[in-house]
Design an enzyme around this catalytic site. Structure first.
Site, PDB file in Angstrom:
ATOM      1  N   MET A  53       3.059   5.533   0.563  1.00  0.00           N
ATOM      2  CA  MET A  53       3.947   6.597   1.013  1.00  0.00           C
ATOM      3  C   MET A  53       3.410   8.008   0.702  1.00  0.00           C
ATOM      4  O   MET A  53       4.156   8.886   0.285  1.00  0.00           O
ATOM      5  CB  MET A  53       5.336   6.424   0.368  1.00  0.00           C
ATOM      6  CG  MET A  53       6.004   5.116   0.716  1.00  0.00           C
ATOM      7  SD  MET A  53       6.248   4.920   2.495  1.00  0.00           S
ATOM      8  CE  MET A  53       7.606   6.059   2.728  1.00  0.00           C
ATOM      9  N   ARG A  54       2.124   8.178   0.874  1.00  0.00           N
ATOM     10  CA  ARG A  54       1.544   9.512   0.721  1.00  0.00           C
ATOM     11  C   ARG A  54       0.645   9.790   1.910  1.00  0.00           C
ATOM     12  O   ARG A  54       0.081   8.863   2.489  1.00  0.00           O
ATOM     13  CB  ARG A  54       0.685   9.603  -0.551  1.00  0.00           C
ATOM     14  CG  ARG A  54       1.438   9.586  -1.853  1.00  0.00           C
ATOM     15  CD  ARG A  54       0.457   9.677  -3.010  1.00  0.00           C
ATOM     16  NE  ARG A  54      -0.304  10.915  -2.997  1.00  0.00           N
ATOM     17  CZ  ARG A  54      -0.052  11.963  -3.784  1.00  0.00           C
ATOM     18  NH1 ARG A  54       0.925  11.915  -4.665  1.00  0.00           N
ATOM     19  NH2 ARG A  54      -0.789  13.062  -3.702  1.00  0.00           N
TER      20      ARG A  54
ATOM     21  N   HIS B  43       1.922   0.246  10.873  1.00  0.00           N
ATOM     22  CA  HIS B  43       3.097   1.081  11.138  1.00  0.00           C
ATOM     23  C   HIS B  43       4.120   0.258  11.940  1.00  0.00           C
ATOM     24  O   HIS B  43       3.743  -0.406  12.912  1.00  0.00           O
ATOM     25  CB  HIS B  43       2.671   2.324  11.930  1.00  0.00           C
ATOM     26  CG  HIS B  43       3.809   3.230  12.234  1.00  0.00           C
ATOM     27  ND1 HIS B  43       4.349   4.079  11.291  1.00  0.00           N
ATOM     28  CD2 HIS B  43       4.550   3.396  13.351  1.00  0.00           C
ATOM     29  CE1 HIS B  43       5.358   4.731  11.821  1.00  0.00           C
ATOM     30  NE2 HIS B  43       5.505   4.339  13.085  1.00  0.00           N
TER      31      HIS B  43
ATOM     32  N   GLY C 180       5.219  -4.599  -1.038  1.00  0.00           N
ATOM     33  CA  GLY C 180       3.924  -5.282  -0.999  1.00  0.00           C
ATOM     34  C   GLY C 180       3.885  -6.565  -0.183  1.00  0.00           C
ATOM     35  O   GLY C 180       3.016  -7.414  -0.407  1.00  0.00           O
ATOM     36  N   SER C 181       4.778  -6.693   0.805  1.00  0.00           N
ATOM     37  CA  SER C 181       4.735  -7.943   1.586  1.00  0.00           C
ATOM     38  C   SER C 181       3.492  -7.986   2.485  1.00  0.00           C
ATOM     39  O   SER C 181       2.933  -9.067   2.723  1.00  0.00           O
ATOM     40  CB  SER C 181       6.020  -8.135   2.395  1.00  0.00           C
ATOM     41  OG  SER C 181       6.104  -7.204   3.434  1.00  0.00           O
TER      42      SER C 181
ATOM     43  N   GLY D  88      -4.039  13.044  11.588  1.00  0.00           N
ATOM     44  CA  GLY D  88      -2.653  13.193  12.039  1.00  0.00           C
ATOM     45  C   GLY D  88      -1.735  12.166  11.374  1.00  0.00           C
ATOM     46  O   GLY D  88      -2.184  11.332  10.587  1.00  0.00           O
TER      47      GLY D  88
ATOM     48  N   GLU E  94       4.002  -7.918  11.539  1.00  0.00           N
ATOM     49  CA  GLU E  94       3.078  -7.137  10.690  1.00  0.00           C
ATOM     50  C   GLU E  94       2.205  -8.088   9.874  1.00  0.00           C
ATOM     51  O   GLU E  94       0.990  -7.901   9.755  1.00  0.00           O
ATOM     52  CB  GLU E  94       3.853  -6.230   9.727  1.00  0.00           C
ATOM     53  CG  GLU E  94       4.629  -5.124  10.409  1.00  0.00           C
ATOM     54  CD  GLU E  94       5.293  -4.179   9.414  1.00  0.00           C
ATOM     55  OE1 GLU E  94       4.726  -3.934   8.338  1.00  0.00           O
ATOM     56  OE2 GLU E  94       6.395  -3.687   9.717  1.00  0.00           O
TER      57      GLU E  94
HETATM   58  C1  GRF Z   1       5.982  -1.873   6.362  1.00  0.00           C
HETATM   59  O1  GRF Z   1       7.074  -1.888   7.237  1.00  0.00           O
HETATM   60  C2  GRF Z   1       4.849  -1.090   6.961  1.00  0.00           C
HETATM   61  O2  GRF Z   1       4.787  -1.194   8.356  1.00  0.00           O
HETATM   62  C3  GRF Z   1       5.185   0.321   6.569  1.00  0.00           C
HETATM   63  O3  GRF Z   1       5.712   0.218   5.276  1.00  0.00           O
HETATM   64  C4  GRF Z   1       6.282  -1.078   5.095  1.00  0.00           C
HETATM   65  C5  GRF Z   1       5.622  -1.683   3.898  1.00  0.00           C
HETATM   66  O4  GRF Z   1       6.194  -2.919   3.542  1.00  0.00           O
HETATM   67  N1  GRF Z   1       4.021   1.173   6.645  1.00  0.00           N
HETATM   68  P1  GRF Z   1       5.498  -3.820   2.440  1.00  0.00           P
HETATM   69  O5  GRF Z   1       5.402  -2.957   1.165  1.00  0.00           O
HETATM   70  O6  GRF Z   1       4.152  -4.215   2.943  1.00  0.00           O
HETATM   71  O7  GRF Z   1       6.408  -4.987   2.234  1.00  0.00           O
END
Ligand code: GRF
Length: 205
Positions: A93-94, A112, A15-16, A146, A177
């Site tokens: 993750m789905r 991503h 959750g960062s 996709g 990010e």
């Molecule tokens: C991040 O690297 C994001 O790009 C990917 O999953 C990771 C999630 O990290 N989709 P966090 O849970 O936001 O710390």
């Protein structure tokens, strides 16, 4: 004051990115409000972060063994109930069903950790190092049907150093990010994006 965009954030783990979004909203940089955080994983640290800020957090566990369609219907019901207009995937993750995606047309975004279209999918920081690219980075994009293929909203590049490990590169990318994900939400909340085919143009300022 214009309108405030109601956002729902879907998470699975640390959750960062959620944290970065929360902080940007709290600082008043984004005309948005996080209405709900939903996790498929009851142990996600992201849930604690939401609770710390008094943001409603819900778990729709994978362990309920719902079909994909039923699972996503559950998500849609919660998001609609909270009045969510923008869905931000932050380490969720789905893979979303077509039904979910069509419920929020051009209103689902994802972050991503690569410069798409290079390295879609999983474990992409490791793949970037193994491939030998000299730059990698991260991408915020709209979600289509996709895997990591939707129109690109913002990207940030970072160098890949000779002695990088998956961990060191991931950290360097993660810092970017946390910078660009709130920016993308700000652009959407301020209605400053125009999507033309695959291209996303910035309007105004
Ligand atoms: C991040 O690297 C994001 O790009 C990917 O999953 C990771 C999630 O990290 N989709 P966090 O849970 O936001 O710390």
């Amino acid at each position: 004051m214009g309108t405030v965009l109601p956002v729902g954030v879907l998470v699975s783990g640390r959750g960062s990115n959620l944290q970065a979004i929360i902080e940007a909203v709290e600082e008043g940089n984004i005309p948005a409000e996080i209405r709900v955080v939903i996790s498929n994983n009851p142990d996600a640290r992201a849930l604690e972060r939401a609770e710390r800020y008094g943001i409603p957090a819900e778990v729709v566990s994978d362990k309920e063994f719902l079909s994909k369609v039923e699972y996503d219907k559950r998500l849609v019901d919660i998001l609609k109930d909270k009045g969510v207009e923008l869905v931000a995937l932050a380490g969720f993750m789905r893979i979303l069903t077509r039904d979910f995606i069509s419920t929020f047309p051009q209103r689902i975004i994802n972050i991503h950790p690569s410069l798409l279209p290079a390295f879609p999918g999983l474990n992409v920081q490791k793949k970037a190092i193994e491939y030998g690219v000299k730059f990698s980075g991260c991408t915020v994009h709209f979600v289509d049907e996709g895997i990591d293929t939707g129109p690109i909203i913002i990207q940030a590049a970072v160098p890949v150093h000779d002695d990088d490990t998956e961990e060191t590169l991931s950290e360097r990318i993660l810092r970017e990010e946390h910078r660009i994900y709130p920016q993308a939400i700000q652009l959407i909340a301020e209605e400053r994006l125009e999507v033309v085919g695959r291209r996303v143009n910035y309007l105004g300022r």
